[in-house]
Design a protein around this motif. Structure first.
Motif, mmCIF file in Angstrom:
data_model
loop_
_atom_site.group_PDB
_atom_site.id
_atom_site.type_symbol
_atom_site.label_atom_id
_atom_site.label_comp_id
_atom_site.label_asym_id
_atom_site.label_seq_id
_atom_site.Cartn_x
_atom_site.Cartn_y
_atom_site.Cartn_z
ATOM 1 N N ALA A 12 0.838 -1.209 0.000
ATOM 2 C CA ALA A 12 0.000 0.000 0.000
ATOM 3 C C ALA A 12 0.870 1.255 0.000
ATOM 4 N N LEU A 13 0.432 2.259 -0.736
ATOM 5 C CA LEU A 13 1.107 3.558 -0.733
ATOM 6 C C LEU A 13 0.440 4.414 0.330
ATOM 7 N N CYS A 14 1.167 4.724 1.370
ATOM 8 C CA CYS A 14 0.608 5.455 2.509
ATOM 9 C C CYS A 14 1.328 6.775 2.696
ATOM 10 N N SER A 15 0.600 7.780 3.137
ATOM 11 C CA SER A 15 1.215 9.078 3.402
ATOM 12 C C SER A 15 2.139 8.954 4.608
ATOM 13 N N ALA A 16 3.081 9.859 4.693
ATOM 14 C CA ALA A 16 4.025 9.868 5.811
ATOM 15 C C ALA A 16 3.413 10.532 7.038
ATOM 16 N N GLU A 17 2.141 10.836 6.950
ATOM 17 C CA GLU A 17 1.413 11.452 8.065
ATOM 18 C C GLU A 17 1.617 10.604 9.324
ATOM 19 N N TYR A 18 2.005 11.276 10.398
ATOM 20 C CA TYR A 18 2.224 10.561 11.648
ATOM 21 C C TYR A 18 1.364 11.199 12.716
ATOM 22 N N ASP A 19 0.480 10.434 13.284
ATOM 23 C CA ASP A 19 -0.392 10.927 14.337
ATOM 24 C C ASP A 19 0.241 10.574 15.676
ATOM 25 N N ARG A 20 -0.395 10.993 16.741
ATOM 26 C CA ARG A 20 0.111 10.668 18.076
ATOM 27 C C ARG A 20 0.340 9.156 18.174
ATOM 28 N N PRO A 21 1.488 8.733 18.732
ATOM 29 C CA PRO A 21 1.770 7.297 18.788
ATOM 30 C C PRO A 21 0.745 6.546 19.626
ATOM 31 N N ALA A 22 0.347 5.407 19.108
ATOM 32 C CA ALA A 22 -0.608 4.563 19.832
ATOM 33 C C ALA A 22 -0.533 3.162 19.243
ATOM 34 N N THR A 23 -0.746 2.179 20.082
ATOM 35 C CA THR A 23 -0.819 0.794 19.630
ATOM 36 C C THR A 23 -2.017 0.136 20.294
ATOM 37 N N ALA A 24 -2.580 -0.842 19.622
ATOM 38 C CA ALA A 24 -3.734 -1.557 20.172
ATOM 39 C C ALA A 24 -3.759 -2.972 19.621
ATOM 40 N N THR A 25 -4.283 -3.869 20.417
ATOM 41 C CA THR A 25 -4.555 -5.236 19.987
ATOM 42 C C THR A 25 -6.037 -5.469 20.197
ATOM 43 N N VAL A 26 -6.699 -6.017 19.206
ATOM 44 C CA VAL A 26 -8.118 -6.348 19.309
ATOM 45 C C VAL A 26 -8.243 -7.858 19.139
ATOM 46 N N ALA A 27 -8.865 -8.490 20.117
ATOM 47 C CA ALA A 27 -9.039 -9.943 20.068
ATOM 48 C C ALA A 27 -10.482 -10.281 20.411
ATOM 49 N N ARG A 51 -3.630 -6.283 15.262
ATOM 50 C CA ARG A 51 -2.824 -5.250 15.890
ATOM 51 C C ARG A 51 -2.969 -3.954 15.096
ATOM 52 N N PHE A 52 -3.008 -2.857 15.811
ATOM 53 C CA PHE A 52 -3.201 -1.540 15.210
ATOM 54 C C PHE A 52 -2.144 -0.581 15.735
ATOM 55 N N ASP A 53 -1.772 0.391 14.902
ATOM 56 C CA ASP A 53 -0.914 1.488 15.347
ATOM 57 C C ASP A 53 -1.271 2.720 14.523
ATOM 58 N N ARG A 54 -0.548 3.798 14.719
ATOM 59 C CA ARG A 54 -0.855 5.042 14.005
ATOM 60 C C ARG A 54 0.419 5.588 13.366
ATOM 61 N N THR A 55 1.198 4.718 12.713
ATOM 62 C CA THR A 55 2.516 5.099 12.209
ATOM 63 C C THR A 55 2.522 5.770 10.844
ATOM 64 N N ASN A 56 1.401 5.727 10.111
ATOM 65 C CA ASN A 56 1.332 6.408 8.809
ATOM 66 C C ASN A 56 -0.146 6.647 8.475
ATOM 67 N N GLY A 57 -0.389 7.278 7.347
ATOM 68 C CA GLY A 57 -1.764 7.624 6.982
ATOM 69 C C GLY A 57 -2.681 6.417 6.845
ATOM 70 N N CYS A 58 -2.179 5.318 6.291
ATOM 71 C CA CYS A 58 -3.010 4.113 6.134
ATOM 72 C C CYS A 58 -3.370 3.519 7.490
ATOM 73 N N GLU A 59 -2.384 3.427 8.377
ATOM 74 C CA GLU A 59 -2.633 2.850 9.701
ATOM 75 C C GLU A 59 -3.551 3.747 10.529
ATOM 76 N N THR A 60 -3.389 5.069 10.393
ATOM 77 C CA THR A 60 -4.255 5.993 11.123
ATOM 78 C C THR A 60 -5.696 5.872 10.628
ATOM 79 N N ALA A 61 -5.897 5.735 9.320
ATOM 80 C CA ALA A 61 -7.249 5.555 8.770
ATOM 81 C C ALA A 61 -7.838 4.226 9.231
ATOM 82 N N ARG A 62 -7.023 3.191 9.262
ATOM 83 C CA ARG A 62 -7.478 1.870 9.723
ATOM 84 C C ARG A 62 -7.922 1.951 11.179
#
Length: 98
Positions: free
Chosen positions: A49-64, A75-86
């Protein structure tokens, strides 16, 4: 009121609509409203995936848990635009990163 922690593990169990007679709980109903045929809210971002370099406040999560009759362990994080949208698609399950 204290904000929920940004990093953490969240458990979700939503009955399949067939097993629940077409009724879910309020959270599951909201989550269902964010889905579309063929869309997996818990699928990882594709490696190519082509994701923007946008970096939001750091956060991680696991959903089970269980979603639509299948096991979820994502697993989720907010390391780029795709992950932040997810992450945003899993609101209100995942908290906002203030």
């Amino acid at each position: 009121m204290k904000d929920p922690p940004v990093n953490g593990t969240w458990d979700v169990t939503c009955p399949s609509r067939r097993k629940s007679g077409g009724r879910g709980n309020a959270f599951c109903d909201r989550l269902e409203g964010r889905t579309a045929p063929g869309i997996d809210l818990f699928a990882p971002v594709p490696a190519d995936a082509l994701c923007s370099a946008e970096y939001d406040r750091p956060a991680t999560a696991t959903v089970a848990g269980r979603w639509k009759g299948r096991r979820v362990d994502a697993r989720f994080d907010r390391t780029n635009g795709c992950e932040t949208a997810r992450w945003g698609r899993l609101r209100p399950l995942l908290p906002p990163a203030h």
